[in-house]
Motif scaffolding. Structure first.
Motif, PDB file in Angstrom:
ATOM      1  N   ALA A  37    -102.524  77.337 107.979  1.00 26.02           N
ATOM      2  CA  ALA A  37    -101.621  76.186 107.896  1.00 26.02           C
ATOM      3  C   ALA A  37    -100.258  76.595 107.356  1.00 26.02           C
ATOM      4  CB  ALA A  37    -102.229  75.122 106.985  1.00 26.02           C
ATOM      5  N   ASN A  38     -99.227  75.799 107.668  1.00 27.04           N
ATOM      6  CA  ASN A  38     -97.949  75.926 106.980  1.00 27.04           C
ATOM      7  C   ASN A  38     -98.159  75.418 105.555  1.00 27.04           C
ATOM      8  OD1 ASN A  38     -96.715  76.830 109.327  1.00 27.04           O
ATOM      9  ND2 ASN A  38     -96.021  74.783 109.922  1.00 27.04           N
ATOM     10  N   VAL A  39     -97.584  76.108 104.572  1.00 26.82           N
ATOM     11  CA  VAL A  39     -97.878  75.767 103.184  1.00 26.82           C
ATOM     12  C   VAL A  39     -96.628  75.814 102.301  1.00 26.82           C
ATOM     13  CG1 VAL A  39     -99.325  76.284 101.171  1.00 26.82           C
ATOM     14  CG2 VAL A  39    -100.180  76.809 103.477  1.00 26.82           C
ATOM     15  N   PHE A  40     -96.481  74.795 101.463  1.00 25.58           N
ATOM     16  CA  PHE A  40     -95.531  74.826 100.352  1.00 25.58           C
ATOM     17  C   PHE A  40     -96.330  75.236  99.111  1.00 25.58           C
ATOM     18  CE2 PHE A  40     -93.399  71.555 103.001  1.00 25.58           C
ATOM     19  CZ  PHE A  40     -92.102  72.064 103.023  1.00 25.58           C
ATOM     20  N   CYS A  41     -95.966  76.344  98.474  1.00 24.63           N
ATOM     21  CA  CYS A  41     -96.593  76.756  97.220  1.00 24.63           C
ATOM     22  C   CYS A  41     -95.616  76.479  96.091  1.00 24.63           C
ATOM     23  CB  CYS A  41     -96.947  78.235  97.257  1.00 24.63           C
ATOM     24  SG  CYS A  41     -98.300  78.640  98.363  1.00 24.63           S
ATOM     25  N   ILE A  42     -95.917  75.468  95.302  1.00 23.09           N
ATOM     26  CA  ILE A  42     -95.004  75.030  94.253  1.00 23.09           C
ATOM     27  C   ILE A  42     -95.624  75.322  92.897  1.00 23.09           C
ATOM     28  CG2 ILE A  42     -93.646  73.095  93.382  1.00 23.09           C
ATOM     29  CD1 ILE A  42     -93.070  73.834  96.330  1.00 23.09           C
ATOM     30  N   LEU A 144     -94.491  87.652 115.558  1.00 20.20           N
ATOM     31  CA  LEU A 144     -94.603  87.188 114.178  1.00 20.20           C
ATOM     32  C   LEU A 144     -95.852  86.340 113.959  1.00 20.20           C
ATOM     33  CD1 LEU A 144     -90.994  86.189 113.040  1.00 20.20           C
ATOM     34  CD2 LEU A 144     -92.400  88.079 112.217  1.00 20.20           C
ATOM     35  N   LYS A 145     -96.578  86.666 112.886  1.00 23.41           N
ATOM     36  CA  LYS A 145     -97.761  85.911 112.518  1.00 23.41           C
ATOM     37  C   LYS A 145     -97.533  85.061 111.273  1.00 23.41           C
ATOM     38  CE  LYS A 145    -101.101  89.238 114.398  1.00 23.41           C
ATOM     39  NZ  LYS A 145    -101.696  88.287 115.355  1.00 23.41           N
ATOM     40  N   ILE A 146     -96.703  85.552 110.348  1.00 20.16           N
ATOM     41  CA  ILE A 146     -96.459  84.823 109.104  1.00 20.16           C
ATOM     42  C   ILE A 146     -95.011  85.029 108.662  1.00 20.16           C
ATOM     43  CG2 ILE A 146     -97.327  86.729 107.675  1.00 20.16           C
ATOM     44  CD1 ILE A 146     -98.463  84.479 105.779  1.00 20.16           C
ATOM     45  N   PHE A 147     -94.406  83.936 108.247  1.00 18.49           N
ATOM     46  CA  PHE A 147     -92.992  83.922 107.842  1.00 18.49           C
ATOM     47  C   PHE A 147     -92.939  83.326 106.439  1.00 18.49           C
ATOM     48  CE2 PHE A 147     -88.693  82.518 107.468  1.00 18.49           C
ATOM     49  CZ  PHE A 147     -87.922  83.142 108.437  1.00 18.49           C
ATOM     50  N   ASN A 148     -92.614  84.156 105.459  1.00 16.62           N
ATOM     51  CA  ASN A 148     -92.580  83.718 104.067  1.00 16.62           C
ATOM     52  C   ASN A 148     -91.146  83.534 103.578  1.00 16.62           C
ATOM     53  OD1 ASN A 148     -95.563  84.325 103.246  1.00 16.62           O
ATOM     54  ND2 ASN A 148     -94.868  86.249 104.140  1.00 16.62           N
ATOM     55  N   ILE A 149     -90.954  82.585 102.694  1.00 14.54           N
ATOM     56  CA  ILE A 149     -89.672  82.448 101.999  1.00 14.54           C
ATOM     57  C   ILE A 149     -89.978  82.505 100.508  1.00 14.54           C
ATOM     58  CG2 ILE A 149     -87.582  81.081 101.659  1.00 14.54           C
ATOM     59  CD1 ILE A 149     -88.198  79.723 104.344  1.00 14.54           C
ATOM     60  N   GLN A 175     -96.975  81.045 111.377  1.00 14.38           N
ATOM     61  CA  GLN A 175     -97.274  80.335 110.137  1.00 14.38           C
ATOM     62  C   GLN A 175     -96.107  80.503 109.166  1.00 14.38           C
ATOM     63  OE1 GLN A 175    -100.499  82.013 107.864  1.00 14.38           O
ATOM     64  NE2 GLN A 175    -100.752  80.190 106.601  1.00 14.38           N
ATOM     65  N   PHE A 176     -95.686  79.398 108.554  1.00 17.96           N
ATOM     66  CA  PHE A 176     -94.592  79.431 107.586  1.00 17.96           C
ATOM     67  C   PHE A 176     -95.133  79.099 106.195  1.00 17.96           C
ATOM     68  CE2 PHE A 176     -92.487  78.639 111.607  1.00 17.96           C
ATOM     69  CZ  PHE A 176     -91.344  79.434 111.535  1.00 17.96           C
ATOM     70  N   VAL A 177     -94.776  79.923 105.217  1.00 17.58           N
ATOM     71  CA  VAL A 177     -95.196  79.691 103.835  1.00 17.58           C
ATOM     72  C   VAL A 177     -93.961  79.770 102.942  1.00 17.58           C
ATOM     73  CG1 VAL A 177     -96.730  80.344 101.966  1.00 17.58           C
ATOM     74  CG2 VAL A 177     -97.426  80.752 104.344  1.00 17.58           C
ATOM     75  N   MET A 178     -93.747  78.725 102.171  1.00 18.05           N
ATOM     76  CA  MET A 178     -92.562  78.635 101.328  1.00 18.05           C
ATOM     77  C   MET A 178     -92.984  78.553  99.861  1.00 18.05           C
ATOM     78  SD  MET A 178     -89.417  75.906 101.744  1.00 18.05           S
ATOM     79  CE  MET A 178     -89.094  76.481 103.402  1.00 18.05           C
TER      80      MET A 178
END
Length: 203
Positions: A37-42, A144-149, A175-178
């Motif tokens: 899943a796309n995820v916001f990690c706060i 691209l499989k995963i894109f992190n910020i 997949q985007f993970v921020m």
């Protein structure tokens, strides 16, 4: 325990680093990120965000080199952060075939292009440099499989947002993970663009 289901190489690295137990963030976020899943990690500072990024990215790539086009991207605020994160990635990728590359803004863009074309698995860059590489057709994003910020809070206070939007428009099926300390309204708005159906893990 999230660490039990990671690639054996990563478990060895953690053991050698004397990291036995996941932080609260890692316990909650690693399974969610592994789901695709796309995820916001706060989470606040020193809660394990960067280690989570490293573990989930390397696990996604199965700790081995494949092809020549980048399969993972990590965007950071500035060149110093990029170089620092590169050093950390190197510690985790020793004894693997993974190729980690930092798009150093102090180098000429043509040199960056030629070195990336030689084969890269993980690309670390600022939004400005990555966008420039895309505009000059110096970057293949089809694999691209995963894109992190990393530490995405910087997107709320400078002009990198426009570069980010241009970058993500050229990426499909990724997949985007921020990662951020707080869920700013600016970050929340990305749900309307590339963070569709994102899950939020907040500690």
């Amino acid at each position: 325990m999230p660490f039990k289901k990671l690639h054996p190489h990563l478990k060895d690295v953690l053991e050698n680093s004397e990291i036995s137990f996941p932080t609260a963030l890692q316990k909650a976020s690693i399974p969610t990120i592994k789901s695709g899943a796309n995820v916001f990690c706060i989470a606040p500072e020193n809660s394990g965000k960067t280690t989570t990024l490293l573990l989930t990215t390397l696990n996604k790539l199965k700790c081995e080199a494949v092809g020549i086009a980048p399969r993972a991207v990590v965007l950071v605020e500035n060149n110093d952060n990029a170089l620092q994160l590169f050093d950390t990635f190197v510690k985790y990728t020793k004894r693997t075939s993974l190729r980690v590359y930092v798009a150093d803004e102090k180098q000429h863009i043509d040199l960056l292009k030629s070195e990336i074309f030689e084969g890269v698995d993980i690309l670390i860059s600022t939004p400005k440099i990555m966008n420039k590489l895309l505009l000059l057709e110096g970057l293949n994003t089809t694999q691209l499989k995963i894109f992190n910020i990393d530490d995405a809070d910087f997107l709320t206070k400078n002009t990198s947002t426009s570069d980010l939007m241009l970058i993500t428009q050229s990426i499909h099926k990724c997949q985007f993970v921020m990662y951020a300390e707080k869920m700013h309204p600016t970050l929340k708005r990305f749900e309307n663009y590339f963070m569709q159906y994102a899950k939020t893990v907040s500690i």
